[in-house]
Design a protein around this motif. Structure first.
Motif, PDB file in Angstrom:
ATOM      1  N   PRO A  61      43.092  32.663  49.282  1.00  0.00           N
ATOM      2  CA  PRO A  61      43.058  31.365  48.593  1.00  0.00           C
ATOM      3  C   PRO A  61      44.346  31.156  47.813  1.00  0.00           C
ATOM      4  CG  PRO A  61      41.804  32.960  47.356  1.00  0.00           C
ATOM      5  CD  PRO A  61      42.231  33.657  48.604  1.00  0.00           C
ATOM      6  N   SER A  62      44.511  29.978  47.276  1.00  0.00           N
ATOM      7  CA  SER A  62      45.750  29.686  46.553  1.00  0.00           C
ATOM      8  C   SER A  62      45.767  30.274  45.150  1.00  0.00           C
ATOM      9  CB  SER A  62      45.976  28.171  46.481  1.00  0.00           C
ATOM     10  OG  SER A  62      44.887  27.555  45.796  1.00  0.00           O
ATOM     11  N   SER A  63      44.591  30.653  44.614  1.00  0.00           N
ATOM     12  CA  SER A  63      44.546  31.222  43.261  1.00  0.00           C
ATOM     13  C   SER A  63      43.416  32.238  43.156  1.00  0.00           C
ATOM     14  CB  SER A  63      44.370  30.128  42.202  1.00  0.00           C
ATOM     15  OG  SER A  63      43.115  29.488  42.361  1.00  0.00           O
ATOM     16  N   ARG A  64      43.618  33.194  42.251  1.00  0.00           N
ATOM     17  CA  ARG A  64      42.616  34.221  41.973  1.00  0.00           C
ATOM     18  C   ARG A  64      42.601  34.498  40.473  1.00  0.00           C
ATOM     19  NH1 ARG A  64      38.961  35.852  46.035  1.00  0.00           N
ATOM     20  NH2 ARG A  64      40.045  36.594  47.902  1.00  0.00           N
ATOM     21  N   SER A  65      41.424  34.912  39.949  1.00  0.00           N
ATOM     22  CA  SER A  65      41.297  35.342  38.559  1.00  0.00           C
ATOM     23  C   SER A  65      40.761  36.764  38.545  1.00  0.00           C
ATOM     24  CB  SER A  65      40.335  34.428  37.787  1.00  0.00           C
ATOM     25  OG  SER A  65      40.826  33.103  37.733  1.00  0.00           O
ATOM     26  N   LEU A  66      41.260  37.565  37.613  1.00  0.00           N
ATOM     27  CA  LEU A  66      40.791  38.939  37.493  1.00  0.00           C
ATOM     28  C   LEU A  66      41.005  39.438  36.077  1.00  0.00           C
ATOM     29  CD1 LEU A  66      43.332  41.424  39.154  1.00  0.00           C
ATOM     30  CD2 LEU A  66      43.923  39.168  38.318  1.00  0.00           C
ATOM     31  N   ASP A  67      40.302  40.502  35.731  1.00  0.00           N
ATOM     32  CA  ASP A  67      40.453  41.114  34.423  1.00  0.00           C
ATOM     33  C   ASP A  67      41.583  42.131  34.441  1.00  0.00           C
ATOM     34  OD1 ASP A  67      38.296  39.652  33.555  1.00  0.00           O
ATOM     35  OD2 ASP A  67      36.850  41.260  33.911  1.00  0.00           O
ATOM     36  N   GLN A  68      42.160  42.385  33.294  1.00  0.00           N
ATOM     37  CA  GLN A  68      43.163  43.437  33.187  1.00  0.00           C
ATOM     38  C   GLN A  68      42.600  44.745  33.730  1.00  0.00           C
ATOM     39  OE1 GLN A  68      43.762  42.890  28.909  1.00  0.00           O
ATOM     40  NE2 GLN A  68      45.943  42.668  29.282  1.00  0.00           N
ATOM     41  N   GLY A  69      43.411  45.440  34.533  1.00  0.00           N
ATOM     42  CA  GLY A  69      42.988  46.697  35.122  1.00  0.00           C
ATOM     43  C   GLY A  69      42.318  46.556  36.475  1.00  0.00           C
ATOM     44  N   GLN A  70      42.062  45.327  36.926  1.00  0.00           N
ATOM     45  CA  GLN A  70      41.422  45.113  38.219  1.00  0.00           C
ATOM     46  C   GLN A  70      42.458  44.755  39.290  1.00  0.00           C
ATOM     47  OE1 GLN A  70      38.435  42.073  37.486  1.00  0.00           O
ATOM     48  NE2 GLN A  70      36.878  43.622  37.041  1.00  0.00           N
ATOM     49  N   SER A  71      41.984  44.716  40.556  1.00  0.00           N
ATOM     50  CA  SER A  71      42.819  44.333  41.694  1.00  0.00           C
ATOM     51  C   SER A  71      42.176  43.164  42.427  1.00  0.00           C
ATOM     52  CB  SER A  71      42.996  45.501  42.661  1.00  0.00           C
ATOM     53  OG  SER A  71      43.632  46.581  42.031  1.00  0.00           O
ATOM     54  N   THR A  72      42.980  42.406  43.157  1.00  0.00           N
ATOM     55  CA  THR A  72      42.475  41.298  43.955  1.00  0.00           C
ATOM     56  C   THR A  72      43.334  41.162  45.210  1.00  0.00           C
ATOM     57  OG1 THR A  72      41.776  38.981  43.901  1.00  0.00           O
ATOM     58  CG2 THR A  72      43.901  39.491  42.890  1.00  0.00           C
ATOM     59  N   THR A  73      42.830  40.414  46.199  1.00  0.00           N
ATOM     60  CA  THR A  73      43.544  40.286  47.466  1.00  0.00           C
ATOM     61  C   THR A  73      43.739  38.823  47.851  1.00  0.00           C
ATOM     62  OG1 THR A  73      41.495  40.412  48.757  1.00  0.00           O
ATOM     63  CG2 THR A  73      42.673  42.486  48.330  1.00  0.00           C
ATOM     64  N   ALA A  99      51.972  44.187  36.895  1.00  0.00           N
ATOM     65  CA  ALA A  99      51.237  43.970  38.144  1.00  0.00           C
ATOM     66  C   ALA A  99      52.082  44.444  39.314  1.00  0.00           C
ATOM     67  CB  ALA A  99      50.885  42.493  38.316  1.00  0.00           C
ATOM     68  N   THR A 100      51.434  45.004  40.323  1.00  0.00           N
ATOM     69  CA  THR A 100      52.132  45.496  41.513  1.00  0.00           C
ATOM     70  C   THR A 100      51.548  44.847  42.761  1.00  0.00           C
ATOM     71  OG1 THR A 100      50.633  47.386  41.714  1.00  0.00           O
ATOM     72  CG2 THR A 100      52.664  47.709  40.434  1.00  0.00           C
ATOM     73  N   ALA A 123      47.542  44.466  42.100  1.00  0.00           N
ATOM     74  CA  ALA A 123      46.850  45.361  41.170  1.00  0.00           C
ATOM     75  C   ALA A 123      47.423  45.178  39.767  1.00  0.00           C
ATOM     76  CB  ALA A 123      46.994  46.809  41.610  1.00  0.00           C
ATOM     77  N   THR A 124      46.551  45.159  38.763  1.00  0.00           N
ATOM     78  CA  THR A 124      46.977  45.045  37.368  1.00  0.00           C
ATOM     79  C   THR A 124      46.573  46.307  36.608  1.00  0.00           C
ATOM     80  OG1 THR A 124      44.916  43.999  36.637  1.00  0.00           O
ATOM     81  CG2 THR A 124      46.666  42.541  37.447  1.00  0.00           C
ATOM     82  N   LEU A 153      47.958  33.452  39.843  1.00  0.00           N
ATOM     83  CA  LEU A 153      47.152  34.595  39.411  1.00  0.00           C
ATOM     84  C   LEU A 153      46.829  34.425  37.929  1.00  0.00           C
ATOM     85  CD1 LEU A 153      46.089  37.443  40.352  1.00  0.00           C
ATOM     86  CD2 LEU A 153      48.122  38.372  39.228  1.00  0.00           C
ATOM     87  N   GLN A 154      45.545  34.477  37.595  1.00  0.00           N
ATOM     88  CA  GLN A 154      45.123  34.392  36.194  1.00  0.00           C
ATOM     89  C   GLN A 154      44.594  35.754  35.754  1.00  0.00           C
ATOM     90  OE1 GLN A 154      42.259  31.367  35.220  1.00  0.00           O
ATOM     91  NE2 GLN A 154      42.242  31.859  33.056  1.00  0.00           N
ATOM     92  N   VAL A 155      45.272  36.341  34.773  1.00  0.00           N
ATOM     93  CA  VAL A 155      44.880  37.649  34.244  1.00  0.00           C
ATOM     94  C   VAL A 155      44.166  37.437  32.923  1.00  0.00           C
ATOM     95  CG1 VAL A 155      45.672  39.935  33.559  1.00  0.00           C
ATOM     96  CG2 VAL A 155      46.888  38.690  35.350  1.00  0.00           C
TER      97      VAL A 155
END
Length: 283
Positions: A61-73, A99-100, A123-124, A153-155
């Motif tokens: 998707p064009s955007s993702r949200s995640l918490d600090q310390g989590q990963s998303t794809t 973030a990497t 990954a954050t 990306l929303q952290v």
């Protein structure tokens, strides 16, 4: 014998009326005009512009949200345009500090008119900057560069609940400082990254004799030095203390009783009620 004179029809040519002749000429011109229009249309269709060889990249998707310390794809697709063929590698710019990015697979090979897909994993860490970040993804094959596919990306900061209590290492006296041992109770199944600890004096309870004699004593007669150790530090699941965590006593919070004439009697035997607070994030 009487001969009736013949009437002559005006505008005749060899027995054909001129009006019929003009009509025939108009009909004859119509196919010629239609043929010219058809020929022009064919010429236009034959002048279609050629598409340059290239790579078209899209992000989903064009955007993702995640918490600090989590990963998303994210799913990234690369499509050949204009007959492009060859290997394609990918890059991403604009991610927050901490973030990497990782690609799977690291590259693809496109045939003419084909599409291939890769997975971008972001990954954050617990210290990754919090906020919304616009980033772009590109594909490249030598000098051939793709479009810049936008993403966001929303952290989000993650806070965890834990308990803090404390006890002074000895009795206070005018001009004396005592270190404050802190105990941390972590109800989570994983360790918590403690990012702040605060100690405050909620109330000073004087002795009945001081109250009867109207001898003053308040929080202004004490001084608090907060924890000076390094943040964040990990508090494991269950109970722990600054001692068990290996924090030097010199970094513990300190409570000092000031040495003034006024507090000599009013604060004698007084009891301090302390409050403790802190913040922590999931590891």
């Amino acid at each position: 014998m009487y001969h009736r004179p013949e009437r002559t029809t005006p505008f005749r040519r060899d027995g054909v009326p001129l009006r019929a002749l003009l009509l025939a000429l108009v009909v004859a011109f119509v196919p010629v005009a239609a043929l010219a229009a058809s020929a022009g249309q064919s010429a236009t269709q034959g002048n279609t512009a050629k598409v340059a060889k290239g790579i078209a990249v899209a992000l989903s998707p064009s955007s993702r949200s995640l918490d600090q310390g989590q990963s998303t794809t994210f799913a990234v697709s690369a499509t050949s345009t204009g007959g492009f063929t060859g290997p394609v590698t990918f890059t991403v710019t604009g991610l927050p500090a901490g973030a990497t990015a990782a690609w799977s697979p690291s590259s693809v090979v496109l045939g003419s008119g084909t599409t291939a897909q890769v997975t971008l994993t972001v990954a954050t860490s617990t210290t990754t900057t919090v906020g919304k970040f616009d980033f772009t993804v590109k594909g490249a094959s030598g000098a051939v560069q793709s479009n810049a596919a936008p993403g966001q990306l929303q952290v989000q900061e993650v806070k965890r609940t834990f308990g803090v209590t404390g006890s002074l290492n000895g009795l206070l006296a005018p001009g004396v400082s005592r270190s404050l041992e802190l105990q941390i109770s972590n109800p989570e199944t994983k360790s918590i990254a403690v990012t702040n600890l605060t100690v405050a004096i909620a109330q000073v309870v004087r002795t009945p004799a001081a109250v009867a004699a109207n001898l003053p004593c308040s929080s202004a007669d004490y001084q608090i030095t907060q924890y000076t150790g390094t943040y964040p530090f990990a508090a494991p699941s269950g109970p722990s203390s600054l001692t068990s965590l290996g924090v030097p006593q010199s970094n513990w919070p300190q409570v000092r009783m000031l040495d003034t004439v006024q507090l000599q009697d009013g604060c004698k035997g007084a009891t301090l009620q302390l409050t403790f607070s802190g913040t922590g994030q999931a590891n």
